[in-house]
Design an enzyme around this catalytic site. Structure first.
Site, PDB file in Angstrom:
ATOM      1  N   CYS A 337       0.796  -1.234   0.000  1.00 13.48           N
ATOM      2  CA  CYS A 337       0.000   0.000   0.000  1.00 13.48           C
ATOM      3  C   CYS A 337       0.833   1.291   0.000  1.00 13.48           C
ATOM      4  CB  CYS A 337      -0.978   0.026   1.166  1.00 13.48           C
ATOM      5  SG  CYS A 337      -1.330  -1.541   1.922  1.00 13.48           S
ATOM      6  N   ARG A 366       7.092 -10.798   6.024  1.00  6.64           N
ATOM      7  CA  ARG A 366       6.764 -10.552   7.424  1.00  6.64           C
ATOM      8  C   ARG A 366       7.345 -11.663   8.268  1.00  6.64           C
ATOM      9  NH1 ARG A 366       0.445  -9.360   6.384  1.00  6.64           N
ATOM     10  NH2 ARG A 366       0.780  -7.900   4.673  1.00  6.64           N
ATOM     11  N   GLN A 384       1.101 -11.090  -2.733  1.00  3.88           N
ATOM     12  CA  GLN A 384      -0.319 -10.741  -2.689  1.00  3.88           C
ATOM     13  C   GLN A 384      -0.808 -10.395  -4.086  1.00  3.88           C
ATOM     14  OE1 GLN A 384       0.188  -7.441   0.126  1.00  3.88           O
ATOM     15  NE2 GLN A 384      -1.038  -8.602   1.574  1.00  3.88           N
ATOM     16  N   ASP A 386      -2.465  -7.996  -5.059  1.00  4.00           N
ATOM     17  CA  ASP A 386      -2.883  -6.756  -4.420  1.00  4.00           C
ATOM     18  C   ASP A 386      -3.369  -5.735  -5.435  1.00  4.00           C
ATOM     19  OD1 ASP A 386      -3.276  -5.329  -2.164  1.00  4.00           O
ATOM     20  OD2 ASP A 386      -1.154  -5.014  -1.690  1.00  4.00           O
ATOM     21  N   HIS A 388      -4.996  -1.394  -5.265  1.00  6.83           N
ATOM     22  CA  HIS A 388      -5.537  -0.277  -4.498  1.00  6.83           C
ATOM     23  C   HIS A 388      -6.325   0.613  -5.423  1.00  6.83           C
ATOM     24  CE1 HIS A 388      -2.245  -1.758  -1.955  1.00  6.83           C
ATOM     25  NE2 HIS A 388      -3.154  -1.562  -1.020  1.00  6.83           N
ATOM     26  N   LYS A 472     -15.026  -3.213   6.287  1.00  9.07           N
ATOM     27  CA  LYS A 472     -14.526  -4.159   5.295  1.00  9.07           C
ATOM     28  C   LYS A 472     -15.526  -5.266   5.003  1.00  9.07           C
ATOM     29  CE  LYS A 472     -11.953  -6.732   8.769  1.00  9.07           C
ATOM     30  NZ  LYS A 472     -10.807  -7.538   9.077  1.00  9.07           N
ATOM     31  N   HIS A 518      -8.446  -1.218  -0.399  1.00 11.46           N
ATOM     32  CA  HIS A 518      -7.496  -2.326  -0.567  1.00 11.46           C
ATOM     33  C   HIS A 518      -8.331  -3.546  -0.938  1.00 11.46           C
ATOM     34  CE1 HIS A 518      -4.592  -0.264   2.274  1.00 11.46           C
ATOM     35  NE2 HIS A 518      -5.738   0.214   2.717  1.00 11.46           N
TER      36      HIS A 518
END
Ligand code: ZN
Ligand code: ZN
Length: 644
Positions: A337, A366, A384, A386, A388, A472, A518
């Protein structure tokens, strides 16, 4: 008299001091026999605890999650009672219910316990269960409680007592066992009709490795014997589908201690599968108006201080990478992000540009404790899917709608048919926990619920489950053997646009903050592939599977014909391999079945002569003969149907 309101809205007037069990009894004796706990004004209570004010009341049975966990927590007491009978002098720390059953952390002192003792513990638990001993609640002063456990020389319970306030301390006794506990519990031990000790593990007291190691005893109980059998059967199935086992058998991925823990290596077949999933999603995203971006695997520490991720992941995670010559500090990227925010900021934005949708298969890192790592589902580096979306408050509804469409498309093509959407909203009691304007929250919360309804999703609303930065929507799927997984998340965010001071120029020619969404339909490629393997037991859908067709000549004489068939299929973009080993065809078929190849083509004298193939389908057997061209068309139309 007090008023009791039941979930159907009906009201009854009863004497003060009436219990939930009394109410159940007045409805039917059969119901009363099944009541494990009661929800009184939103709190879970012992069903035999007197109610003294007007209340809403829900009777909880095994079918309710809270009823089930009350039974499992009560079963932890039953386990403790059995252990105390079999191992005099053992001491207990805490015994909570968990997703499947419960555990109790036990200090066995000088005594030891192994798998061989489980049977005896189970028998003792059932012996005590049959006594139908009631769980009796009593309130106690802190001084009396301290005296009781001092007498028992129980340092663990004395430690627990330290954190409790006088006037809130309750004891529960069933049979010969007394425990410090806030409850609630089921009425008596007789609800347990089957008990199983599942495993034991070491567990440091309070999770701190400097403390003494206790023994964590895991167990599970059921109100019917058949349910235990069904559960054990499910565990067997889960074992057969375990992605770590199938991943190895199917040559999909590998872990090497030398590379490092929790860092998966994708083997050629696995990489092929993953890339196919990625192209599938890339194509769907391209059609939905996403733009691809690519960002590096590391970022300046300042970036993550701005985003707030350093506070969350920094100190306890992988440590900064330093450049001694220039004194810089970089971190492995924990989230994509912040990078995407900087891409949004790369040039001035106008309301006419919105929404913008940046998509990236971004790899993040992580730190996870080595004990927490598990196959592909818990790793230290993962990619991910991912993206945005930056949009105006008014565009949130439509954008969330488009993400839902995308997720539904993915579920359909990958055969996840059983799912619900969980909508997580603010906790109305703690409005100060959340950042962003109330009116924006109201709008977004309404938008998510409306669009979920319009798309015909089955939803559950969870109050208080929203992130501090926005509401969410998560998709929860049930796999082929009924296990629940969280997949596909959509999160509204008012926080990062604020932290990064993102702006666009509105129609009014002044600056406005965009909303950030997200979303990651797969979540991560690693975890998704793991779930997919376990869902389909390694039998991937035809469009996705690395090897679609295995060509099996019945003897070496037909290898040449097999090669020509393979060429034709290749020209039709069908992934086929020839098994030209000098093995009996029966063996070749068995091996192809094991490798879970969807189609097999058996080639012999007549096929070679007529230019045909004899088709076998995985799990179904013979489908018949046809020309190579007809077979290729069959496969292509089957795939087109799936990806529609
Ligand atoms: Zn308890
Ligand atoms: Zn994000």
């Amino acid at each position: 008299m007090i008023n009791i309101t039941l979930p159907d809205g009906s009201e009854r007037q009863v004497d003060s001091g009436t219990t939930a069990l009394d109410v159940a009894m007045s409805i039917s004796e059969g119901l009363a026999r099944n009541v494990l706990a009661a929800e009184v004004n939103g709190e879970v209570w012992d069903p035999q605890r007197p109610i003294r004010t007007d209340a809403t009341l829900k009777l909880l049975t095994w079918k309710d999650e809270a009823g089930k966990s009350t039974m499992w927590h009560s079963s932890a007491h039953l386990l403790a009672e059995a252990l105390e009978a079999l191992y005099p002098g053992v001491k207990f720390w805490v015994g909570p219910p968990i997703e499947n059953g419960f555990y109790y952390d036990v200090d066995f002192g000088d005594q030891t316990i192994t798998d061989n003792d489980f049977g005896a513990i189970e028998s003792k638990m059932m012996e005590l269960a049959k006594q139908k001993n009631p769980f009796v609640r009593s309130e106690m002063s802190k001084a009396d409680a301290i005296a009781y456990f001092t007498e028992k020389e129980d340092a663990y319970k004395l430690d627990l007592l330290e954190g409790l306030e006088d006037g809130t301390i309750t004891f529960y006794k069933q049979g010969n066992f007394t425990d410090l506990c806030r409850g609630p519990h089921m009425p008596h031990t007789g609800f347990v009709k089957a008990a199983k000790v599942m495993s034991i593990a070491g567990a440091y007291w309070k999770g701190d490795e400097k403390n003494k190691q206790l023994t964590r005893v895991y167990g599970i109980t059921f109100p019917k014997k058949q349910e235990l059998n069904a559960y054990l059967e499910l565990l067997e199935q889960a074992k057969a589908r375990d992605h770590r086992k199938l991943g190895k058998e199917m040559d999909l991925f590998h872990f090497s201690e030398k590379v490092g823990q929790g860092l998966p290596l994708w083997l050629p077949k696995g990489a092929d599968l993953r890339m196919r999933l990625e192209s599938f999603l890339k194509e769907a995203q391209r059609k939905a108006g996403y733009e691809p971006v690519i960002t590096p695997h590391i970022g300046n520490k300042e970036l993550y201080i701005t985003s707030g991720h350093y506070a969350k992941y920094g100190e306890d995670s992988f440590q900064p990478i330093n450049t001694p010559a220039e004194g810089e500090e970089y971190l492995l990227k924990p989230m994509n992000c912040p990078h995407h925010c900087e891409i949004f900021k790369a040039r001035p934005r106008s309301y006419r540009d919105l929404p913008v949708r940046f998509a990236e298969f971004g790899t993040v890192y992580r730190y996870e404790q080595s004990g927490e790592l598990h196959g592909l589902t818990r790793v230290r580096g993962f990619t991910q899917d991912d993206a945005h979306i930056f949009c105006t408050v008014d565009q949130v509804k439509e954008e969330v709608g488009k993400v839902i469409d995308l997720v539904l498309y993915i579920f359909r093509t990958l055969k996840f048919e059983d799912f619900i959407a969980q909508v997580s909203l603010r906790d109305p009691e703690n409005p100060e926990k959340y950042i962003g304007k109330d009116e924006n929250w109201d709008k977004a919360e309404r938008a998510i619920q409306e669009i979920a309804d319009e798309k015909g999703l089955r939803t559950v609303v969870e109050l208080g489950e929203a992130a501090f930065y926005g509401p969410k929507l998560d998709f929860m799927v049930r796999d082929a053997i009924g296990r629940k997984w969280q997949l596909g998340t959509v999160q509204i965010d008012y926080n990062l646009p604020e932290r990064f001071e993102l702006e666009y120029t509105g129609a009014d020619n002044t600056k406005h903050r965009p909303v950030m969404i997200h979303r990651a339909p797969f979540g991560s490629m690693e975890r998704f592939v793991a779930i997919l393997i376990e869902h389909c037991a390694g039998k991937f859908p035809l469009w996705l599977t690395p090897e679609q067709v295995k060509i099996l000549p019945i003897s070496d004489r037909f290898n040449e014909y097999a090669e020509s068939v393979s060429k034709v299929l290749e020209n039709h973009d069908i992934r086929a391999l020839v098994d030209d080993r000098s093995e009996k065809v029966g063996k070749k078929i068995r091996d192809a079945e094991l490798e879970k190849v969807p189609y097999m083509l058996i080639l012999g004298e007549s096929e070679a002569h007529d230019g045909t193939v004899s088709v076998r389908k995985q799990g179904e057997g013979d489908v018949g003969g046809m020309s190579v061209e007809a077979f290729a068309e069959l496969i292509q139309s089957e795939i087109a149907e799936m990806l529609k």
